[in-house]
Design an enzyme around this catalytic site. Structure first.
Site, short mmCIF file in Angstrom:
data_model
loop_
_atom_site.label_atom_id
_atom_site.label_comp_id
_atom_site.label_asym_id
_atom_site.label_seq_id
_atom_site.Cartn_x
_atom_site.Cartn_y
_atom_site.Cartn_z
CG ASN A 9 29.97 36.48 27.42
OD1 ASN A 9 29.50 35.98 26.38
ND2 ASN A 9 29.96 35.85 28.59
CD1 TRP A 10 28.04 40.87 22.57
CD2 TRP A 10 27.45 40.07 20.56
NE1 TRP A 10 28.37 41.80 21.63
CE2 TRP A 10 28.02 41.33 20.39
CE3 TRP A 10 27.00 39.37 19.43
CZ2 TRP A 10 28.17 41.93 19.13
CZ3 TRP A 10 27.16 39.94 18.18
CH2 TRP A 10 27.73 41.22 18.03
CE LYS A 11 26.90 36.63 30.32
NZ LYS A 11 26.47 36.67 31.72
CG HIS A 94 30.80 32.57 31.51
ND1 HIS A 94 29.65 32.45 32.26
CD2 HIS A 94 31.01 33.90 31.36
CE1 HIS A 94 29.20 33.66 32.55
NE2 HIS A 94 30.00 34.56 32.01
CD GLU A 96 26.06 33.11 32.20
OE1 GLU A 96 26.25 33.09 30.98
OE2 GLU A 96 25.88 34.18 32.84
CD GLU A 166 32.69 36.99 33.93
OE1 GLU A 166 32.56 37.98 33.22
OE2 GLU A 166 32.02 35.94 33.77
N GLY A 172 24.93 39.53 36.07
CA GLY A 172 23.54 39.71 35.66
C GLY A 172 22.62 40.10 36.80
CB SER A 212 26.60 44.15 37.40
OG SER A 212 25.71 43.05 37.53
N GLY A 233 28.76 41.57 30.11
CA GLY A 233 27.62 40.85 29.56
C GLY A 233 26.56 41.83 29.08
N GLY A 234 25.57 42.08 29.92
CA GLY A 234 24.41 42.89 29.56
C GLY A 234 24.75 44.21 28.87
P1 13P Z 1 26.84 40.93 33.21
O1 13P Z 1 27.74 42.06 32.75
O2 13P Z 1 25.55 40.86 32.48
O3 13P Z 1 26.71 40.90 34.69
O4 13P Z 1 27.61 39.57 32.80
C1 13P Z 1 28.92 39.40 33.16
C2 13P Z 1 29.44 38.19 32.48
O5 13P Z 1 29.05 37.09 32.80
C3 13P Z 1 30.40 38.38 31.40
O6 13P Z 1 30.97 37.17 31.01
#
Ligand code: 13P
Length: 253
Positions: A9-11, A94, A96, A166, A172, A212, A233-234
């Site tokens: 997930n590149w966000k 998600h 967020e 999640e 994050g 993470s 994500g990251g």
């Molecule tokens: P991180 O891997 O950056 O913690 O993000 C997880 C995430 O929200 C994937 O959708």
């Protein structure tokens, strides 16, 4: 054999050129498990990423969608618009989006229905906040999300959804759930899903862990019985880190 999905997930990251280069590099890895890999990218990069990944087996998709087909919804993107691009997946709910953009279980439910009707695989995110976990309410909270999000969705459609657990406190933050914590909740989710539908549907559904996940902890998480992959994500923003997680899953086959 256990099925996996390793999804990045590149966000809100990457411009078109960088996204295309990433897709080229990912394709060049020639993963043996390419059909169990996907990237979820910004709308503006979907066409570029989709065309670069063509023939690779790697899936791609969006991070959000509106549930109406068209109309006066300024700034939104519909399911037919995603269909036209040929996406395989779309993230729904998600944390967020739930936190910053007013996503609710009701809108999540409508989005799941709209995507399933179009044959796009939803990746449904659920997970509790730190406050809820500290109050030991995480199972009640996540069960409530699952029950509401799947309301009125027939069994055969529901079985196509990918669920991503999640925990918000692990996103994050660098603070990963332990493999046992992640496994406990993923197994619990499978049980709740089996209670709504049946054991066969529960056995078949893919349940991912997100929060993470990185090359150093992926193998231990992915080795767990009820964890079918990761929503990353990251660590999905760097090709080599993401590829290391994909390889970790391949080695568990
Ligand atoms: P991180 O891997 O950056 O913690 O993000 C997880 C995430 O929200 C994937 O959708």
């Amino acid at each position: 054999m256990k099925r996996f999905l390793i999804a990045g997930n590149w966000k809100m990251n990457k411009l078109i050129k960088e996204a295309g280069e990433f897709a080229n590099e990912l394709k060049a890895k020639n993963f043996s498990n390419a059909d169990e890999v996907a990237v979820l990218v910004p709308f503006t990069t979907l066409c570029e990423v989709g065309s670069k990944l063509e023939g690779s087996g790697i899936g791609f998709g969006a991070q959000n969608v509106h549930f109406e087909k068209s109309g006066a919804f300024t700034g939104e993107i519909s399911v037919p618009m995603l269909e036209e691009i040929g996406v395989d997946y779309c993230i729904v709910g998600h944390s967020e989006r739930r936190e910053y953009f007013g996503e609710t279980d009701e809108t999540v439910n409508k989005k799941l229905k709209a995507l399933l009707a179009a044959g796009i695989t939803p990746i449904l995110c659920v997970g509790e906040s730190l406050e809820v976990r500290e109050g030991k309410g995480e199972q009640t909270f996540v069960a409530g999300q699952i029950i509401s999000d799947f309301a009125g969705i027939p069994r055969d459609d529901a079985a196509k959804v990918v669920i991503a657990y999640e925990p918000i406190w692990a996103i994050g933050t660098g603070k990963t759930a332990t493999p046992d914590q992640a496994e406990e909740m993923c197994a619990f989710i499978r049980g709740v899903f089996g209670g709504i539908y049946d054991n066969k549907a529960a056995d078949d559904i893919l349940i991912l862990y997100g929060g993470s996940m990185k090359p150093s902890n992926a193998a231990d998480l992915l080795a767990k019985n009820d964890i079918n992959g990761g929503l990353i994500g990251g660590a999905s923003l760097k090709v080599d880190d993401f590829a290391a997680i994909v390889d970790a899953a391949a080695q568990l086959k």
